[in-house]
Design a protein around this motif. Sequence first.
Motif: not given
Length: 75
Positions: A32-39, A41-45, A71-73
């Motif tokens: 779940d965390k991997d999916v959230q972080i990946n999403a 990252k894509r949104y921030l791009k 976001l800090e990371v």
Amino acid sequence: MAPFDYHMTFPRGYNHPSLKEQRILAKHNQTDKDVQINALKRYLKTEKKDLIKLIHYAKLFKVDHELRSYLEVLI
């Protein structure tokens, strides 16, 4: 853009209280965390990102502290 609103219907007598407790108390797994972080990252791009709106929705869903740490990371 507002988040989607999901509705579920169950046959009569199926919505047992212990089922609700298990869903609420279930811990998120690493996938779940991997999916959230990946999403995230894509949104921030994307060019259309709106961090103010993102933080607003994070506050509504009470995940703003977790979002800010990501976001800090990532930024």
